[in-house]
Design an enzyme around this catalytic site. Structure first.
Site, PDB file in Angstrom:
ATOM      1  CB  SER A  73     -22.153  14.477  13.962  1.00 45.84           C
ATOM      2  OG  SER A  73     -21.130  13.534  13.870  1.00 45.84           O
ATOM      3  CE  LYS A  76     -19.647  13.636  16.701  1.00 48.19           C
ATOM      4  NZ  LYS A  76     -18.800  13.879  15.516  1.00 48.19           N
ATOM      5  CE1 TYR A 198     -19.865  10.124  18.678  1.00 41.83           C
ATOM      6  CE2 TYR A 198     -19.010   8.114  17.684  1.00 41.83           C
ATOM      7  CZ  TYR A 198     -19.315   9.460  17.592  1.00 41.83           C
ATOM      8  OH  TYR A 198     -19.075  10.135  16.418  1.00 41.83           O
ATOM      9  CE1 TYR A 250     -18.084  17.146  13.003  1.00 38.89           C
ATOM     10  CE2 TYR A 250     -19.523  17.364  11.109  1.00 38.89           C
ATOM     11  CZ  TYR A 250     -19.237  16.828  12.342  1.00 38.89           C
ATOM     12  OH  TYR A 250     -20.112  15.971  12.915  1.00 38.89           O
ATOM     13  CB  VAL A 268     -21.966  11.724   8.486  1.00 42.02           C
ATOM     14  CG1 VAL A 268     -22.385  10.400   9.070  1.00 42.02           C
ATOM     15  CG2 VAL A 268     -21.105  11.580   7.265  1.00 42.02           C
TER      16      VAL A 268
END
Ligand code: DON
Length: 328
Positions: A73, A76, A198, A250, A268
């Site tokens: 992530s 992102k 992705y 998050y 992660v």
């Protein structure tokens, strides 16, 4: 003290602070290596590296900073920055919001009024961003992404094929999210095209040193301070840092802003990148993550480094980097 001596002192301070944070956290075995993507569970759980890259082009590192892991992530933030530049902020904001969701990264939740994903740092938003990149760049989207990420890292990055295949095979929840994005008109390409990009972007292999340079590239207005190659557009960097600050960790983002107070993004697989605007990129790698998907040793190390150097955006010793601060 002469300027050169002060520079030497701070460079030495970076090494000592990294060493302190690494030593204090190296025995912490709290958390668990992510296993919901089967291939991720194979990494040695005790790898631990910390790195700081400066906008003057120096790298400070301790521990396992040259061990490759998949970016997950953390990608992102960089993909969002690229989408802002390539598709423009108006198109991007018509598909993805910029509000913290307070929900887990893989939540199947959308803004109740706009039906858009809450922000580009949760899976739903990141898949919509991958869709935008595919819409604008077609089949070359991953190649362009690799070029830009590599320019930010200052070396050619590669794909971890095994992790990509593992995630593509098991990513049913992300598939469900992509189909809901189609239903909500937040995707203009097929679910498969958005998901393939992705899954690939999450499987790019980086080291903690790479992440520190990528963070320093953001800190240095989009240009890698070591190679001097421009990876990202400066206006898009500002918007990206804002979203990293509010949404990058998050459902821990509020706590992080309170304790650490810097724009950051976690993944992660155990990586975290942090950015001190116009000054530093900071990175950690330690694969044991907590229930929110953030690296346990990484979070603890960032807390120590932020404290040691007064990096928190609202620390009384942090005078910021705007033009105004040099004039008043
Ligand atoms: O979508 C996924 O499940 C992964 N490829 C990325 C998730 C991730 O890194 C979330 N981070 N905490």
């Amino acid at each position: 003290m002469a300027l050169e001596d002060r520079k030497d002192t701070i460079e030495h301070e970076f090494d000592s602070a990294l060493e302190r944070a690494w030593t204090a956290n190296r025995s912490n075995t709290t958390g668990a290596v992510a296993s919901y993507i089967p291939e991720l569970s194979k990494v040695p759980p005790d790898d631990f590296g910390l790195a700081i890259a400066t906008v003057s082009g120096r790298l400070h590192a301790v521990g396992d900073t040259e061990i490759p892991f998949t970016i997950q992530s953390v990608s992102k933030a960089f993909a969002f920055c690229l989408a802002l530049e390539i598709a423009g902020p108006a198109l991007v904001s018509s598909r993805v919001g910029v509000e913290p969701s307070g929900d887990p990264f893989n939540a199947i939740l959308f803004d109740p009024v706009s039906n858009r994903p809450f922000n580009p740092m949760v899976n739903a938003g990141a898949i919509a961003i991958a869709g935008i990149l595919h819409e604008h760049l077609g089949a070359s989207a991953f190649e362009v992404m690799m070029e830009r990420f590599s320019a930010a890292a200052g070396r050619p990055l590669g794909l971890n094929e095994a992790v990509y295949l593992s995630e593509a095979e098991t990513g049913h929840r992300n598939r469900a999210i992509a189909h809901l994005l189609l239903a909500n008109e937040a995707l203009a390409v097929t679910a498969d095209d958005a998901l393939d990009l992705y899954f690939r972007q999450c499987s790019i292999a980086v080291t903690a040193s790479d992440l520190a340079w990528m963070g320093a590239t953001f800190a240095n207005m989009g240009t890698n301070p070591n190679t001097r190659e421009t990876a990202f557009d400066v206006g898009s960097v500002r918007s990206t840092l804002a979203v990293m600050f509010t949404c990058g960790m998050y459902d821990y983002a509020g706590h992080w802003a309170y304790d650490v107070g810097i724009p950051a993004k976690s993944g992660v697989s155990g990586g975290i990148v942090g950015v001190i605007n116009r000054q530093l990129g900071i990175a950690s790698y330690a694969p044991r993550v907590d229930a929110k998907g953030n690296s346990v040793r990484g979070v603890a190390s960032f807390e120590m480094l932020a404290e040691d150097f007064g990096l928190h955006a609202f620390d009384c010793t942090n005078i910021g980097s705007s033009f105004v601060s040099s004039l008043i």
